[in-house]
Enzyme design. Structure first.
Site, short mmCIF file in Angstrom:
data_model
loop_
_atom_site.label_atom_id
_atom_site.label_comp_id
_atom_site.label_asym_id
_atom_site.label_seq_id
_atom_site.Cartn_x
_atom_site.Cartn_y
_atom_site.Cartn_z
CG HIS A 69 -24.68 -43.84 -36.09
ND1 HIS A 69 -23.70 -43.70 -37.04
CD2 HIS A 69 -24.23 -43.21 -34.98
CE1 HIS A 69 -22.69 -43.02 -36.53
NE2 HIS A 69 -22.97 -42.71 -35.28
NE ARG B 256 -26.04 -48.83 -36.45
CZ ARG B 256 -24.90 -48.25 -36.12
NH1 ARG B 256 -24.17 -47.63 -37.03
NH2 ARG B 256 -24.46 -48.29 -34.89
CG ASN C 259 -21.67 -44.96 -39.62
OD1 ASN C 259 -22.78 -44.44 -39.64
ND2 ASN C 259 -21.18 -45.55 -38.54
CG ASP D 272 -19.69 -40.26 -36.28
OD1 ASP D 272 -18.78 -39.92 -35.52
OD2 ASP D 272 -20.67 -40.94 -35.91
CG HIS E 123 -15.25 -40.15 -35.00
ND1 HIS E 123 -16.17 -40.96 -34.37
CD2 HIS E 123 -14.03 -40.69 -34.73
CE1 HIS E 123 -15.53 -41.95 -33.75
NE2 HIS E 123 -14.23 -41.81 -33.95
CG HIS F 31 -18.92 -38.40 -30.43
ND1 HIS F 31 -17.58 -38.27 -30.70
CD2 HIS F 31 -19.42 -39.15 -31.44
CE1 HIS F 31 -17.29 -38.92 -31.81
NE2 HIS F 31 -18.40 -39.45 -32.28
CG ASP G 147 -22.59 -41.46 -31.21
OD1 ASP G 147 -22.92 -41.90 -32.33
OD2 ASP G 147 -21.48 -41.69 -30.69
ZN ZN Z 1 -18.33 -40.72 -33.83
#
Ligand code: ZN
Length: 452
Positions: free
Chosen positions: A76, A78, A108, A166, A193, A246, A319
């Protein structure tokens, strides 16, 4: 010293000037054999003999072990939207510091990566950053709302390497069915996910004895299991390509194992933290042990290890989920989920899995190299004459202590703060440029060498 003070980004690029990496040992992940080999990198390619008429910049890698390209398929970054926690540039640098030549970033963000313009923005930021290569995953559904499919064809054309909502599940099975059908046509994976949001409810830890004891609401394994089972069934229906993020539940490991036996195009990943930690850690109420899916029981951890060992779990993926200290410094049930992982992943695997003899180094390397490359549909080559210069050099014997100051990531929400770990990344090469080098690796320029 704060790691941020010695960033030396893309200062050394084999497209500008040949680079020589002297004295290291090349590790062949196929056989596990190592051989001492000097390497020259010219215009992004590896050579085992010094190209004639060149005066390379020399890096002394005596004592280093060189592994071919490592890839983290779950990160991620961001940006856009949450740059106070991580940017594309800081995340890509953190990846290079962890030894990764490439990463996949999750969509995301704010706005989410669900249109071509946002994909292009992330790719441009990554190109400017000069850290690890960044492969974006795009949203499955518009706005990650789970209601309508994103324009998957347009996103693929713009550079998406897979599709994922995700952070959230795709609760509507009909939409997931269509996503898998499109993914098959496009030739990119659905990266899922797996979590039934109704079963997970407001849970924030594993549903079990420890969660009950400390009075925190639980998420049962079955929240993961039922969605993994559903999506495997949809793969059977559609022939679409599914990658399960994950995995944390022992029962999901069995589901993936069964799907593979059946010959279905299903792969899966596991995080370093789920491989080495259990829910006993939440008794401290330390929010750096709060992530989704949650840390589960020892029986799950053992099943994940078995899954990694027998190839059921293809990839180790971090992750990496940066959050600011302010966001994490709240009561456990109110804190955001997620921990960082890029800069500790290899060292944790080495220290807690390989060195004690639980997992062979070759298994870890496959889960960080060829298997992630296969997910991306990329060729994966060992370090050999003419190959693209993508590799990492580690000092496997040197140890370091994980502290907030040791990170180049903008965030420090690691589960491993305070740990002493083996394995220091000396140098990471990406496309023939030095994306990371440890301060101990001081290059010698030819002019300086002549003068001395
Ligand atoms: Zn996830």
């Amino acid at each position: 010293m704060n790691a941020r003070s010695f960033q030396r980004l893309a200062l050394w690029d084999s497209h500008d000037r040949p680079l020589e990496l002297a004295g290291g040992q090349i590790h062949d992940p196929g056989t596990g054999r190592r051989k001492r080999q000097d390497i020259w990198v010219v215009n992004g390619r590896i050579h085992f003999r010094k190209p004639e008429g060149t005066t390379p910049i020399v890096f002394n890698l005596v004592g280093a072990t060189l592994f071919p390209r490592l890839i983290d398929v779950h990160v991620h970054l961001r940006e856009p939207g949450f740059e106070e926690a991580e940017t594309v540039a800081t995340g890509a640098l953190a990846a290079a510091k962890g030894g990764f030549s490439a990463i996949c970033c999750m969509p995301n963000t704010q706005p989410p990566i669900d249109d071509a313009a946002t994909i292009r923005y992330v790719l441009e930021q990554a190109a400017r950053a000069g850290g690890a290569r960044v492969h974006p995953f795009a949203c499955i559904t518009r706005g990650r709302k789970g209601e309508a499919l994103a324009d998957m064809f347009e996103l693929a054309e713009a550079g998406a390497r897979g599709f994922s909502d995700d952070g959230s599940p795709v609760m509507n099975a009909e939409i997931m069915r269509r996503a898998l059908e499109y993914s098959k046509m496009i030739g990119l994976p659905i990266v899922a996910h797996e979590e039934d949001s109704h079963l997970a409810g407001l849970g924030c830890v594993h549903e079990g004895a420890v969660g009950t004891r400390v009075g925190l609401r639980g998420i049962p394994r079955e929240a993961e299991d039922v969605m993994a089972a559903r999506d495997i069934a949809l793969v059977r229906l559609t022939g679409g390509r599914l990658h399960i993020c994950h995995v944390s539940s022992k029962q999901t490991v069995d589901l993936v194992r069964q799907a593979k036996r059946e010959g279905l195009p299903v792969t899966a990943e596991v995080t370093p933290h789920h491989l080495v930690l259990t829910d006993e850690r939440i008794a401290s109420y330390d929010t750096n042990f709060k992530m989704n899916p949650p840390l589960r029981e020892e029986s799950d951890r053992r099943a994940l290890l078995e899954g990694l060992l027998d190839g059921t779990l293809d990839c180790i993926a971090t992750d990496h989920a940066p959050h600011t200290a302010i966001a994490k410094q709240v009561e456990f049930d109110r804190a955001p989920m997620g921990v960082t992982g890029l800069e500790t992943a290899f060292s944790i695997c080495l220290t807690d899995l390989v060195n004690p003899g639980h997992v062979p180094l070759e298994t870890v390397l496959r889960a960080l190299g060829p298997h992630p490359a296969a997910l991306l549909g990329e060729p994966w080559t060992p370090i050999e004459e003419g190959a693209p210069a993508d590799f990492a050099a580690f000092d496997l014997g040197r140890t370091w202590t994980v502290t907030a100051d040791s990170f180049v990531s903008k965030s420090t929400n690691s589960s491993f703060l305070g740990r002493e770990l083996a394995g220091v990344t000396l140098l990471t090469m990406v496309d023939g440029r030095v994306a990371w080098s440890d301060p101990s690796v001081v290059p010698v320029h030819p002019s300086a060498a002549r003068a001395s």
